[in-house]
Scaffold this active site. Structure first.
Site, PDB file in Angstrom:
ATOM      1  N   ARG A 104       0.733  -1.190   0.148  1.00  0.00           N
ATOM      2  CA  ARG A 104       0.044   0.124   0.025  1.00  0.00           C
ATOM      3  C   ARG A 104       0.931   1.015   0.038  1.00  0.00           C
ATOM      4  O   ARG A 104       1.779   1.372   0.911  1.00  0.00           O
ATOM      5  CB  ARG A 104      -0.886  -0.133   1.287  1.00  0.00           C
ATOM      6  CG  ARG A 104      -1.514   1.518   1.387  1.00  0.00           C
ATOM      7  CD  ARG A 104      -2.533   1.316   2.494  1.00  0.00           C
ATOM      8  NE  ARG A 104      -3.867   0.605   2.167  1.00  0.00           N
ATOM      9  CZ  ARG A 104      -5.065   0.977   2.819  1.00  0.00           C
ATOM     10  NH1 ARG A 104      -5.120   1.863   3.939  1.00  0.00           N
ATOM     11  NH2 ARG A 104      -6.153   0.541   2.297  1.00  0.00           N
ATOM     12  N   HIS A 131      -8.154   0.809  -5.807  1.00  0.00           N
ATOM     13  CA  HIS A 131      -8.053  -0.275  -4.799  1.00  0.00           C
ATOM     14  C   HIS A 131      -8.840  -1.614  -4.818  1.00  0.00           C
ATOM     15  O   HIS A 131     -10.024  -1.513  -4.600  1.00  0.00           O
ATOM     16  CB  HIS A 131      -9.121   0.627  -3.526  1.00  0.00           C
ATOM     17  CG  HIS A 131      -8.884   0.183  -2.173  1.00  0.00           C
ATOM     18  ND1 HIS A 131      -8.264  -0.920  -1.857  1.00  0.00           N
ATOM     19  CD2 HIS A 131      -9.330   0.650  -1.007  1.00  0.00           C
ATOM     20  CE1 HIS A 131      -8.255  -1.305  -0.373  1.00  0.00           C
ATOM     21  NE2 HIS A 131      -9.068  -0.283   0.049  1.00  0.00           N
ATOM     22  N   GLN A 134     -10.771  -3.952  -2.141  1.00  0.00           N
ATOM     23  CA  GLN A 134     -12.105  -3.389  -1.610  1.00  0.00           C
ATOM     24  C   GLN A 134     -13.281  -3.852  -2.555  1.00  0.00           C
ATOM     25  O   GLN A 134     -14.120  -4.198  -2.070  1.00  0.00           O
ATOM     26  CB  GLN A 134     -12.103  -1.906  -1.485  1.00  0.00           C
ATOM     27  CG  GLN A 134     -13.276  -1.273  -0.901  1.00  0.00           C
ATOM     28  CD  GLN A 134     -13.604  -1.764   0.434  1.00  0.00           C
ATOM     29  OE1 GLN A 134     -12.586  -1.664   1.243  1.00  0.00           O
ATOM     30  NE2 GLN A 134     -14.549  -2.138   0.951  1.00  0.00           N
ATOM     31  N   ASP A 218     -17.205   7.394  -0.743  1.00  0.00           N
ATOM     32  CA  ASP A 218     -15.873   7.524  -0.011  1.00  0.00           C
ATOM     33  C   ASP A 218     -15.512   8.783   0.508  1.00  0.00           C
ATOM     34  O   ASP A 218     -16.485   9.706   0.145  1.00  0.00           O
ATOM     35  CB  ASP A 218     -14.937   7.179  -1.127  1.00  0.00           C
ATOM     36  CG  ASP A 218     -13.716   6.790  -0.674  1.00  0.00           C
ATOM     37  OD1 ASP A 218     -13.428   6.558   0.809  1.00  0.00           O
ATOM     38  OD2 ASP A 218     -12.506   6.566  -1.260  1.00  0.00           O
ATOM     39  N   CYS A 258     -16.566   2.194   1.979  1.00  0.00           N
ATOM     40  CA  CYS A 258     -15.334   1.073   2.123  1.00  0.00           C
ATOM     41  C   CYS A 258     -14.664   1.393   3.728  1.00  0.00           C
ATOM     42  O   CYS A 258     -13.995   0.627   4.282  1.00  0.00           O
ATOM     43  CB  CYS A 258     -14.200   1.384   1.190  1.00  0.00           C
ATOM     44  SG  CYS A 258     -13.562   2.916   1.041  1.00  0.00           S
ATOM     45  N   ARG A 286     -14.099  -8.092   3.648  1.00  0.00           N
ATOM     46  CA  ARG A 286     -12.333  -8.006   3.225  1.00  0.00           C
ATOM     47  C   ARG A 286     -11.618  -9.345   3.638  1.00  0.00           C
ATOM     48  O   ARG A 286     -10.787  -9.655   2.891  1.00  0.00           O
ATOM     49  CB  ARG A 286     -11.857  -6.738   3.911  1.00  0.00           C
ATOM     50  CG  ARG A 286     -12.630  -5.394   3.776  1.00  0.00           C
ATOM     51  CD  ARG A 286     -12.294  -5.066   2.113  1.00  0.00           C
ATOM     52  NE  ARG A 286     -10.700  -5.007   1.826  1.00  0.00           N
ATOM     53  CZ  ARG A 286      -9.836  -3.809   2.131  1.00  0.00           C
ATOM     54  NH1 ARG A 286     -10.319  -2.920   2.445  1.00  0.00           N
ATOM     55  NH2 ARG A 286      -8.621  -3.878   1.689  1.00  0.00           N
TER      56      ARG A 286
HETATM   57  N1   CP Z   1     -11.356   0.276   3.408  1.00  0.00           N
HETATM   58  C1   CP Z   1      -9.860   0.368   3.619  1.00  0.00           C
HETATM   59  O1   CP Z   1      -8.984   0.025   2.806  1.00  0.00           O
HETATM   60  O2   CP Z   1      -9.702   0.321   4.870  1.00  0.00           O
HETATM   61  P1   CP Z   1      -8.089   0.548   5.362  1.00  0.00           P
HETATM   62  O3   CP Z   1      -7.632   1.849   4.960  1.00  0.00           O
HETATM   63  O4   CP Z   1      -8.534   0.715   7.066  1.00  0.00           O
HETATM   64  O5   CP Z   1      -7.365  -0.492   5.222  1.00  0.00           O
END
Ligand code: CP
Length: 299
Positions: A104, A131, A134, A218, A258, A286
């Protein structure tokens, strides 16, 4: 044979994506039944987090543990990346030691550079443009409540950032219709949008949501938007998802986010408590969808 990577949804064919989503649902049933399933004994996932995370980290870490393997957390200041060791060198070294890497980091190009140098599968745990993990959970969640998402009417309201871009790709690959309502200066990637015949920009949140089976939003200021919060609050005025906005959707509409959510900004303070919201199930999925992804890449 070169390693398979999961950098955007386009790295997998539609039938592969659908298989992973269905497998996530099966793994969830097995988990809830207490079935022990450990195909990844002795396998290691390295997780490089240049940005913070709750769901992505915990889902991969718990998922690897449940599958019998191990997940290794490498935070922003934990490796020589922080002292300038090139991404490519890091990718080559990790590939000598682990079976897969999740990364990430803000710049999507850095995820691509890392994957290009890696001899083991690389998973994008979120970048500024994408992403994909997700979306596996979101599609699994829709299917769980309403059956196959193919042909569904989906509305994305808010920032045309990484989640929105991934929804545009998902519309094409999973075969649902997507209406996107964003302020003019915050539209999704128009090249990605141009590749999806069934995804369209519309003029207002109300137009996007009318008749929708699923409404998604989001946060208005994602990681990478630090310092822009005030300007963004002004730009996104009128794009908040509320109970009243959901009332113009289909009577069986689902709402997803998310997370993390900013109540009072992109959603009204009460929205996650509305019976139409499935955000907690979405977050829980997830775990199961990422286990299915790990199994697909490593077994
Ligand atoms: N939705 C999501 O990716 O959450 P985090 O940033 O907590 O991993």
């Amino acid at each position: 044979m070169p390693a398979r990577h999961f950098i955007t949804l386009d790295d997998f064919a539609p039938d592969e994506l659908k298989r992973i989503v269905a497998r996530g649902a099966a793994l969830k049933q097995m988990h809830e039944a207490g079935t022990r399933y450990q195909p990844l004994v002795g396998r290691t996932l390295a997780m490089i987090f240049g940005l913070r995370s709750t769901r992505t980290r915990v889902a991969f870490e718990a998922g690897m543990s449940q599958l019998g393997g191990h997940a290794l957390f490498i935070g922003p200041a934990d490796s020589q990346l922080d002292r300038g060791e090139p991404l490519e060198d890091t990718a080559k070294v990790l590939a000598e030691m682990v079976d897969a890497v999740m990364i990430r980091t803000l710049e999507h190009a850095d995820v691509e550079r890392f994957a290009a140098a890696s001899g083991v599968p690389v998973i994008n745990g979120m970048s500024n443009t994408s992403h994909p993990c997700q979306l596996l959970a979101d599609v699994q969640t829709f299917n769980e409540y309403r059956g196959d998402i193919t042909g569904a009417q989906v509305a994305f309201v808010g920032d045309g950032y990484n989640m929105c871009n991934s929804y545009v790709r998902a519309a094409r690959l999973f075969g649902f219709d997507l209406k996107v309502a964003t302020p003019p200066c915050h539209q999704p990637d128009l090249e990605v949008l141009g590749g999806a015949n069934n995804a369209h920009l519309v003029n207002s949140p109300r137009e996007a949501v009318a008749g929708a089976d699923l409404v998604v939003t989001d946060v208005w200021s994602s990681m990478g938007h630090e310092g822009q919060e005030g300007d963004r609050l002004r730009a996104f005025a009128g794009f908040q998802v509320t109970r009243a906005l959901l009332d113009v959707a289909d009577k069986d509409v689902l709402f997803m986010h998310c997370l993390p959510a900013h109540r009072g900004e992109e959603i009204s303070g009460d929205l996650l408590d509305d019976p139409r919201s499935v955000a907690w199930t979405e977050a829980g999925n997830r775990l199961h969808s990422q286990k299915a992804l790990l199994e697909f890449l490593l077994c």
